[in-house]
Design a protein around this motif. Structure first.
Motif, PDB file in Angstrom:
ATOM      1  N   PRO A  67      16.426  35.332  38.750  1.00  0.00           N
ATOM      2  CA  PRO A  67      17.715  34.862  38.337  1.00  0.00           C
ATOM      3  C   PRO A  67      18.191  36.186  37.271  1.00  0.00           C
ATOM      4  O   PRO A  67      17.376  36.667  36.753  1.00  0.00           O
ATOM      5  N   VAL A  68      19.443  36.228  37.208  1.00  0.00           N
ATOM      6  CA  VAL A  68      20.099  36.836  36.483  1.00  0.00           C
ATOM      7  C   VAL A  68      19.754  36.409  34.729  1.00  0.00           C
ATOM      8  O   VAL A  68      19.630  35.553  34.608  1.00  0.00           O
ATOM      9  N   PRO A  69      19.349  37.459  34.031  1.00  0.00           N
ATOM     10  CA  PRO A  69      19.006  36.996  32.587  1.00  0.00           C
ATOM     11  C   PRO A  69      20.141  36.120  31.938  1.00  0.00           C
ATOM     12  O   PRO A  69      21.102  36.441  32.007  1.00  0.00           O
ATOM     13  N   PRO A  70      19.645  35.196  31.159  1.00  0.00           N
ATOM     14  CA  PRO A  70      20.574  34.509  30.453  1.00  0.00           C
ATOM     15  C   PRO A  70      21.410  35.398  29.736  1.00  0.00           C
ATOM     16  O   PRO A  70      20.806  36.254  29.087  1.00  0.00           O
ATOM     17  N   GLY A  71      22.655  35.276  29.438  1.00  0.00           N
ATOM     18  CA  GLY A  71      23.524  36.027  28.654  1.00  0.00           C
ATOM     19  C   GLY A  71      24.018  37.176  29.492  1.00  0.00           C
ATOM     20  O   GLY A  71      24.555  38.424  28.671  1.00  0.00           O
ATOM     21  N   THR A  72      23.779  37.518  30.589  1.00  0.00           N
ATOM     22  CA  THR A  72      24.032  38.803  31.416  1.00  0.00           C
ATOM     23  C   THR A  72      25.051  38.118  32.453  1.00  0.00           C
ATOM     24  O   THR A  72      24.562  37.281  33.205  1.00  0.00           O
ATOM     25  N   ALA A  73      26.067  38.840  32.751  1.00  0.00           N
ATOM     26  CA  ALA A  73      27.167  38.478  33.628  1.00  0.00           C
ATOM     27  C   ALA A  73      26.622  38.835  35.049  1.00  0.00           C
ATOM     28  O   ALA A  73      26.280  40.083  35.176  1.00  0.00           O
ATOM     29  N   GLY A  74      26.643  37.994  36.101  1.00  0.00           N
ATOM     30  CA  GLY A  74      26.015  38.240  37.335  1.00  0.00           C
ATOM     31  C   GLY A  74      27.338  38.685  37.938  1.00  0.00           C
ATOM     32  O   GLY A  74      27.234  39.374  39.044  1.00  0.00           O
ATOM     33  N   VAL A  75      28.678  38.143  37.684  1.00  0.00           N
ATOM     34  CA  VAL A  75      29.699  38.412  38.371  1.00  0.00           C
ATOM     35  C   VAL A  75      30.943  38.354  37.343  1.00  0.00           C
ATOM     36  O   VAL A  75      30.928  37.947  36.147  1.00  0.00           O
ATOM     37  N   GLN A  76      32.181  39.096  37.702  1.00  0.00           N
ATOM     38  CA  GLN A  76      33.388  38.999  36.602  1.00  0.00           C
ATOM     39  C   GLN A  76      34.279  38.481  37.544  1.00  0.00           C
ATOM     40  O   GLN A  76      34.647  39.090  38.659  1.00  0.00           O
ATOM     41  N   LEU A  77      34.826  37.323  37.242  1.00  0.00           N
ATOM     42  CA  LEU A  77      35.969  36.837  38.047  1.00  0.00           C
ATOM     43  C   LEU A  77      37.413  37.029  37.193  1.00  0.00           C
ATOM     44  O   LEU A  77      37.436  36.886  36.061  1.00  0.00           O
ATOM     45  N   ALA A  78      38.301  37.743  37.680  1.00  0.00           N
ATOM     46  CA  ALA A  78      39.685  37.799  37.123  1.00  0.00           C
ATOM     47  C   ALA A  78      40.783  36.983  37.603  1.00  0.00           C
ATOM     48  O   ALA A  78      40.951  37.113  39.010  1.00  0.00           O
ATOM     49  N   PHE A  79      41.302  36.209  36.848  1.00  0.00           N
ATOM     50  CA  PHE A  79      42.374  35.323  37.580  1.00  0.00           C
ATOM     51  C   PHE A  79      43.793  35.892  36.922  1.00  0.00           C
ATOM     52  O   PHE A  79      43.824  35.838  35.600  1.00  0.00           O
ATOM     53  N   ARG A  80      44.732  36.052  37.680  1.00  0.00           N
ATOM     54  CA  ARG A  80      46.173  36.524  37.325  1.00  0.00           C
ATOM     55  C   ARG A  80      46.929  35.372  36.883  1.00  0.00           C
ATOM     56  O   ARG A  80      46.850  34.304  37.650  1.00  0.00           O
ATOM     57  N   VAL A  81      47.613  35.261  35.866  1.00  0.00           N
ATOM     58  CA  VAL A  81      48.581  34.333  35.388  1.00  0.00           C
ATOM     59  C   VAL A  81      49.620  34.861  34.875  1.00  0.00           C
ATOM     60  O   VAL A  81      49.868  35.963  34.285  1.00  0.00           O
ATOM     61  N   PRO A  82      50.643  34.044  34.432  1.00  0.00           N
ATOM     62  CA  PRO A  82      51.899  34.370  33.630  1.00  0.00           C
ATOM     63  C   PRO A  82      51.500  34.638  32.365  1.00  0.00           C
ATOM     64  O   PRO A  82      50.409  34.521  31.773  1.00  0.00           O
ATOM     65  N   VAL A  83      52.243  35.673  31.497  1.00  0.00           N
ATOM     66  CA  VAL A  83      51.887  36.072  30.401  1.00  0.00           C
ATOM     67  C   VAL A  83      51.449  35.010  29.252  1.00  0.00           C
ATOM     68  O   VAL A  83      50.571  35.045  28.570  1.00  0.00           O
ATOM     69  N   GLU A  84      52.381  34.007  29.327  1.00  0.00           N
ATOM     70  CA  GLU A  84      52.011  32.964  28.435  1.00  0.00           C
ATOM     71  C   GLU A  84      50.970  32.200  28.432  1.00  0.00           C
ATOM     72  O   GLU A  84      50.242  31.471  27.547  1.00  0.00           O
ATOM     73  N   ALA A  85      50.283  32.176  29.748  1.00  0.00           N
ATOM     74  CA  ALA A  85      49.123  31.442  29.960  1.00  0.00           C
ATOM     75  C   ALA A  85      47.859  32.189  29.463  1.00  0.00           C
ATOM     76  O   ALA A  85      46.824  31.339  29.364  1.00  0.00           O
ATOM     77  N   VAL A  86      47.923  33.375  29.083  1.00  0.00           N
ATOM     78  CA  VAL A  86      46.943  33.956  28.369  1.00  0.00           C
ATOM     79  C   VAL A  86      46.485  33.344  27.180  1.00  0.00           C
ATOM     80  O   VAL A  86      45.569  32.953  26.795  1.00  0.00           O
ATOM     81  N   ASP A  87      47.642  33.378  26.413  1.00  0.00           N
ATOM     82  CA  ASP A  87      47.339  32.636  25.055  1.00  0.00           C
ATOM     83  C   ASP A  87      47.240  31.173  25.059  1.00  0.00           C
ATOM     84  O   ASP A  87      46.350  30.664  24.083  1.00  0.00           O
TER      85      ASP A  87
END
Length: 130
Positions: A67-87
């Motif tokens: 297994p990927v060690p705990p605390g280590t990202a196995g993947v990065q997922l990027a979700f695009r949203v409108p600017v106001e949704a980030v905050d």
């Protein structure tokens, strides 16, 4: 002869191999608000996000992998949203007890980003073009 891989035109679905299906389901359904589209078994859940599927899977073919060690990202997922949704997303995550890795930040490459992790340690990004 052209490579068979030249026929690839899109990523149809992404599968996250999960350590803890219950925690991952709760995160993606309750925190992220994704609607379950299909459950093929207790070990496979699908969520439609735009034209693609995000699937959660218990280890199958990978059951013998380290297994990927705990605390280590196995993947990065990027979700695009409108600017106001980030905050707004940062606020919602904090209200739900999710740790923010990097708060909403305007980046010099033209994105406003927010980073956090799912229960398995995968890095999740909400971003907007600015």
């Amino acid at each position: 002869m052209a490579s068979a891989f030249a026929a690839i035109s899109a990523i149809d679905y992404t599968v996250l191999i999960t350590r803890d299906m219950a925690a991952m389901r709760a995160f993606y359904e309750d925190v992220m608000g994704f609607t379950l589209e299909r459950a093929l078994s207790e070990n496979w859940r699908e969520y439609r996000i735009g034209p693609t599927i995000l699937a959660l899977s218990a280890p199958g073919f990978t059951a013998g992998d380290t297994p990927v060690p705990p605390g280590t990202a196995g993947v990065q997922l990027a979700f695009r949203v409108p600017v106001e949704a980030v905050d707004a997303g940062a606020t919602e995550l904090m209200e739900r007890g999710v740790t923010i890795v990097s708060p909403p930040t305007d980046r010099d490459f033209g994105h406003r980003t927010l980073f956090f992790r799912d229960p398995d340690g995968n890095l999740i990004e909400l971003y907007a073009d600015i």
